[in-house]
Design a protein around this motif. Structure first.
Motif, PDB file in Angstrom:
ATOM      1  N   TYR A 311     -24.190  59.643 -73.687  1.00  0.00           N
ATOM      2  CA  TYR A 311     -24.834  60.735 -72.952  1.00  0.00           C
ATOM      3  C   TYR A 311     -25.089  60.333 -71.498  1.00  0.00           C
ATOM      4  CZ  TYR A 311     -28.129  64.537 -71.970  1.00  0.00           C
ATOM      5  OH  TYR A 311     -28.763  65.622 -71.424  1.00  0.00           O
ATOM      6  N   PHE A 312     -25.551  59.091 -71.285  1.00  0.00           N
ATOM      7  CA  PHE A 312     -25.771  58.616 -69.914  1.00  0.00           C
ATOM      8  C   PHE A 312     -24.460  58.618 -69.123  1.00  0.00           C
ATOM      9  CE2 PHE A 312     -29.559  56.044 -71.611  1.00  0.00           C
ATOM     10  CZ  PHE A 312     -30.457  57.011 -71.203  1.00  0.00           C
ATOM     11  N   TYR A 313     -23.390  58.158 -69.775  1.00  0.00           N
ATOM     12  CA  TYR A 313     -22.086  58.132 -69.099  1.00  0.00           C
ATOM     13  C   TYR A 313     -21.683  59.542 -68.646  1.00  0.00           C
ATOM     14  CZ  TYR A 313     -20.663  53.288 -69.959  1.00  0.00           C
ATOM     15  OH  TYR A 313     -20.554  51.923 -69.933  1.00  0.00           O
ATOM     16  N   SER A 314     -21.847  60.515 -69.527  1.00  0.00           N
ATOM     17  CA  SER A 314     -21.441  61.885 -69.186  1.00  0.00           C
ATOM     18  C   SER A 314     -22.296  62.460 -68.058  1.00  0.00           C
ATOM     19  CB  SER A 314     -21.525  62.778 -70.429  1.00  0.00           C
ATOM     20  OG  SER A 314     -22.872  62.900 -70.869  1.00  0.00           O
ATOM     21  N   LEU A 315     -23.594  62.171 -68.073  1.00  0.00           N
ATOM     22  CA  LEU A 315     -24.487  62.659 -67.015  1.00  0.00           C
ATOM     23  C   LEU A 315     -24.125  62.063 -65.660  1.00  0.00           C
ATOM     24  CD1 LEU A 315     -27.943  62.449 -68.866  1.00  0.00           C
ATOM     25  CD2 LEU A 315     -26.712  64.540 -68.249  1.00  0.00           C
ATOM     26  N   THR A 318     -20.676  63.313 -64.263  1.00  0.00           N
ATOM     27  CA  THR A 318     -20.737  64.689 -63.760  1.00  0.00           C
ATOM     28  C   THR A 318     -21.790  64.853 -62.668  1.00  0.00           C
ATOM     29  OG1 THR A 318     -22.284  65.272 -65.550  1.00  0.00           O
ATOM     30  CG2 THR A 318     -19.932  65.640 -65.947  1.00  0.00           C
ATOM     31  N   SER A 319     -22.392  63.747 -62.256  1.00  0.00           N
ATOM     32  CA  SER A 319     -23.447  63.761 -61.221  1.00  0.00           C
ATOM     33  C   SER A 319     -24.586  64.720 -61.590  1.00  0.00           C
ATOM     34  CB  SER A 319     -22.856  64.153 -59.863  1.00  0.00           C
ATOM     35  OG  SER A 319     -21.897  63.216 -59.463  1.00  0.00           O
ATOM     36  N   ASN A 320     -24.905  64.773 -62.864  1.00  0.00           N
ATOM     37  CA  ASN A 320     -25.986  65.640 -63.341  1.00  0.00           C
ATOM     38  C   ASN A 320     -27.307  64.891 -63.208  1.00  0.00           C
ATOM     39  OD1 ASN A 320     -27.725  67.363 -64.662  1.00  0.00           O
ATOM     40  ND2 ASN A 320     -26.472  67.565 -66.524  1.00  0.00           N
ATOM     41  N   THR A 321     -27.811  64.835 -61.980  1.00  0.00           N
ATOM     42  CA  THR A 321     -29.035  64.061 -61.726  1.00  0.00           C
ATOM     43  C   THR A 321     -30.257  64.689 -62.391  1.00  0.00           C
ATOM     44  OG1 THR A 321     -29.274  65.225 -59.620  1.00  0.00           O
ATOM     45  CG2 THR A 321     -28.183  63.094 -59.568  1.00  0.00           C
ATOM     46  N   LYS A 326     -34.275  64.066 -66.622  1.00  0.00           N
ATOM     47  CA  LYS A 326     -34.877  64.641 -67.822  1.00  0.00           C
ATOM     48  C   LYS A 326     -34.726  63.699 -69.016  1.00  0.00           C
ATOM     49  CE  LYS A 326     -34.958  68.924 -70.516  1.00  0.00           C
ATOM     50  NZ  LYS A 326     -34.328  70.256 -70.703  1.00  0.00           N
ATOM     51  N   ALA A 327     -33.631  62.957 -69.046  1.00  0.00           N
ATOM     52  CA  ALA A 327     -33.403  62.024 -70.150  1.00  0.00           C
ATOM     53  C   ALA A 327     -34.256  60.769 -70.019  1.00  0.00           C
ATOM     54  CB  ALA A 327     -31.925  61.659 -70.209  1.00  0.00           C
ATOM     55  N   LEU A 328     -34.485  60.312 -68.775  1.00  0.00           N
ATOM     56  CA  LEU A 328     -35.198  59.052 -68.570  1.00  0.00           C
ATOM     57  C   LEU A 328     -36.721  59.184 -68.660  1.00  0.00           C
ATOM     58  CD1 LEU A 328     -33.276  57.155 -65.741  1.00  0.00           C
ATOM     59  CD2 LEU A 328     -33.066  56.932 -68.201  1.00  0.00           C
ATOM     60  N   LYS A 329     -37.276  60.293 -68.190  1.00  0.00           N
ATOM     61  CA  LYS A 329     -38.740  60.420 -68.136  1.00  0.00           C
ATOM     62  C   LYS A 329     -39.409  60.254 -69.498  1.00  0.00           C
ATOM     63  CE  LYS A 329     -39.310  63.057 -63.860  1.00  0.00           C
ATOM     64  NZ  LYS A 329     -39.743  64.326 -63.234  1.00  0.00           N
ATOM     65  N   ASP A 386     -46.242  54.809 -63.015  1.00  0.00           N
ATOM     66  CA  ASP A 386     -46.063  54.753 -61.553  1.00  0.00           C
ATOM     67  C   ASP A 386     -44.717  54.126 -61.202  1.00  0.00           C
ATOM     68  OD1 ASP A 386     -48.534  55.889 -61.028  1.00  0.00           O
ATOM     69  OD2 ASP A 386     -49.567  53.960 -61.037  1.00  0.00           O
ATOM     70  N   GLY A 387     -44.381  53.041 -61.897  1.00  0.00           N
ATOM     71  CA  GLY A 387     -43.106  52.392 -61.641  1.00  0.00           C
ATOM     72  C   GLY A 387     -41.931  53.244 -62.068  1.00  0.00           C
ATOM     73  N   ALA A 388     -42.076  53.982 -63.192  1.00  0.00           N
ATOM     74  CA  ALA A 388     -40.982  54.808 -63.700  1.00  0.00           C
ATOM     75  C   ALA A 388     -40.562  55.860 -62.692  1.00  0.00           C
ATOM     76  CB  ALA A 388     -41.402  55.464 -65.012  1.00  0.00           C
ATOM     77  N   GLU A 389     -41.522  56.480 -62.047  1.00  0.00           N
ATOM     78  CA  GLU A 389     -41.208  57.526 -61.062  1.00  0.00           C
ATOM     79  C   GLU A 389     -40.316  56.979 -59.967  1.00  0.00           C
ATOM     80  OE1 GLU A 389     -41.254  61.396 -60.172  1.00  0.00           O
ATOM     81  OE2 GLU A 389     -42.486  60.555 -61.793  1.00  0.00           O
ATOM     82  N   ARG A 390     -40.641  55.808 -59.474  1.00  0.00           N
ATOM     83  CA  ARG A 390     -39.850  55.193 -58.395  1.00  0.00           C
ATOM     84  C   ARG A 390     -38.483  54.729 -58.906  1.00  0.00           C
ATOM     85  NH1 ARG A 390     -43.351  52.397 -54.058  1.00  0.00           N
ATOM     86  NH2 ARG A 390     -45.308  53.539 -54.132  1.00  0.00           N
ATOM     87  N   ILE A 391     -38.454  54.196 -60.120  1.00  0.00           N
ATOM     88  CA  ILE A 391     -37.202  53.687 -60.682  1.00  0.00           C
ATOM     89  C   ILE A 391     -36.201  54.828 -60.888  1.00  0.00           C
ATOM     90  CG2 ILE A 391     -36.177  52.683 -62.773  1.00  0.00           C
ATOM     91  CD1 ILE A 391     -38.759  50.984 -62.991  1.00  0.00           C
ATOM     92  N   ILE A 392     -36.669  55.932 -61.449  1.00  0.00           N
ATOM     93  CA  ILE A 392     -35.785  57.080 -61.685  1.00  0.00           C
ATOM     94  C   ILE A 392     -35.242  57.621 -60.367  1.00  0.00           C
ATOM     95  CG2 ILE A 392     -35.691  59.453 -62.545  1.00  0.00           C
ATOM     96  CD1 ILE A 392     -37.780  58.578 -64.667  1.00  0.00           C
TER      97      ILE A 392
END
Length: 514
Positions: A311-315, A318-321, A326-329, A386-392
């Motif tokens: 799923y990550f590869y497909s996103l 296709t540049s589906n940021t 949505k998948a990472l949060k 807090d770190g997740a927001e910056r990482i994503i």
């Protein structure tokens, strides 16, 4: 550190004066203990090897070997022993000669108690300081499993039976990837580095008079070593942790404490055990005392399911940021809610790095920049959310930046593909080929594989093995000759590559053609 009394050797050829000096030393300071006496320098040298004195009080004029000759020998052979000259001759020349041999002081007979007490006070302070430095060095060396110097064996015997307790404390998150300490507040970082440890331990409800603080590889981690305790390690560890939280008023404090007191010889293994415990258990944004009471939490494998990876590869392709975010949060939210350790999260991020590296067209320098930014956010933010927001956001930045293969790279890859197909039988150096096209070797391999579906080396071997199959059908050439004709410098390597592609070695393949 509670040391044994300072051992003194008194050297004087007149028995009455000898006893008088011993009596006055005992009266002047309880920290000094006369462990032996001698009537001349030769006797003193024999005693040194038996009692290992810290200080020698010696007369100058004596038979057989005088005090100056004794001082000279001690200066050359026993540099750790202090020498104090006692003489009835107020002669500057004697004093000047004695100073050449690093004599600590020069007293006149008859000894005055107040002058002797002042000398013992200053000498005792210097010896304690020297002992402290030596003990600190020995403990630090033992913690790091260094070989102990033989000259320190008498001193080691003094502490060999003592017991120690180890505490490994981390202020904030682990900084294993940041190039330098990067605590959110530099004032807090400075406070941690310059903590008033003596005042902190003096306020403890139990005795922690013997302690040592050792720096670690990362400057937000300290190793604290204490001597004999009259309380449990867990109680002392809890006191240290609470005191640091109160003093620093900042990020989390995680403390791993030894379960019991250990001997000097077990310090290294205890430190290794605590380090492993701290690094595997620290939770971002949470203060903890380790080990926690009760059974340890069982962590799931730090591996993404195959479906998630696809799923990550497909996103990314296709540049589906929006979909990627949505998948990472929720993934980060789950990690925080389940209190997964920082090292576990770093393993998961490593897999995301690999996926991004395989999908995106950026240089090794860009890749390192992305990694540094992600680790910085993870290691310096007070909470995982807090770190997740910056990482994503960092991941999304690179996905947006690399939507397609740049045309100049595409052209270069096509040229290299043509070159390989024309020259694959020759000795092709991939590193040199990359240099000719102004690419980093690993970057070239990665981009070529994205564009052509395989690495340059695999393409070369594929073309060579295709020709090898045709040549093996003709028995004119030996396997060794075919290997050399196709550019292989090693017949065994050729056989291994051939089997990787065909499932059979060249000899087996040829026999099936007959």
């Amino acid at each position: 550190m509670k040391y044994d009394p300072v051992k003194v050797l008194v050297v004087e050829d007149e028995i009455l004066l000898l006893n008088n000096i011993k009596k006055k030393i005992a009266a002047a300071s309880s920290d000094f203990q006369v462990s032996g006496d001698a009537f001349n320098g030769k006797e003193a040298l024999a005693l040194i090897k038996k009692i290992h004195p810290d200080v020698i009080f010696t007369d100058i004029r004596m038979p057989v070997m005088d005090g100056l000759e004794l001082a000279k020998t001690v200066y050359n052979d026993y540099p750790d022993i202090y020498v104090v000259i006692i003489s009835g001759y107020d002669d500057f020349d004697y004093a000047r000669t004695a100073l050449q041999y690093r004599v600590y002081d020069y007293l006149l007979k008859p000894l005055k108690l107040d002058a002797l007490a002042a000398l013992l006070n200053s000498l005792g302070a210097e010896i304690r300081k020297k002992r402290d430095h030596k003990l600190y060095s020995l403990l630090y060396g033992q913690l790091n499993n260094n070989q102990l110097p033989p000259s320190d064996l008498p001193f080691i015997r003094e502490i060999a039976e003592r017991k120690f307790t180890c505490f490994l404390v981390c202020f904030g998150n682990l900084h294993t990837h940041c190039q330098q300490s990067a605590l959110p507040d530099q004032n807090q970082a400075d406070s941690f580095s310059c903590l008033p440890w003596e005042a902190l331990f003096a306020s403890a409800p139990f005795d922690i008079s013997d302690f040592w603080v050792f720096p670690q590889q990362f400057d937000n981690i300290k190793l604290i070593l204490t001597g004999d305790l009259n309380s449990s390690p867990q109680d002392v560890g809890l006191f240290i942790q609470k005191s640091l939280i109160q003093l620093l008023s900042g990020p989390n404090v995680t403390l791993a404490c030894g379960q019991s007191q250990v001997s000097f010889s077990h310090l290294h293994s205890e430190w290794v055990s605590l380090r492993k415990l701290l690094f595997s258990s620290l939770i971002i944004g949470s203060s903890s005392l380790l080990p926690k009471p009760g059974p340890s939490a069982v962590l799931p494998p730090a591996v993404f399911p195959a479906a998630s990876i696809s799923y990550f590869y497909s996103l990314i392709h296709t540049s589906n940021t929006a979909g990627f975010m949505k998948a990472l949060k929720p993934m980060f939210q789950e990690w925080e809610e389940n209190r997964y350790p920082q090292q576990w999260i770093e393993k998961m991020l490593m897999q995301l790095f690999t996926i991004l590296q395989q999908c995106l067209y950026f240089s090794d320098l860009d890749y390192e920049q992305m990694q540094s930014a992600v680790y910085f956010s993870l290691e310096t933010q007070p909470t995982l959310s807090d770190g997740a927001e910056r990482i994503i956001q960092e991941f999304v930045y690179w996905i947006k930046l690399n939507k397609s293969v740049p045309s100049e790279i595409e052209t270069a890859i096509e040229e290299m593909d043509s070159y390989i197909r024309l020259h694959y039988k020759e000795s092709i150096n991939i590193a040199e080929l990359a240099k000719n096209y102004h690419f980093n070797h690993s970057y070239l391999t990665r981009v070529f594989k994205k564009q052509k579906g395989q690495s340059p080396l695999k393409l070369i071997n594929e073309l060579r093995i295709h020709d090898a199959c045709e040549l093996l059908s003709d028995s004119v050439f030996s396997i060794k000759e075919i290997s050399e004709m196709l550019g292989f410098t090693d017949q065994h390597y050729f056989s291994r590559i051939f089997k990787d592609f065909t499932g059979q070695n060249p000899k087996e393949y040829r026999s099936l053609l007959k």
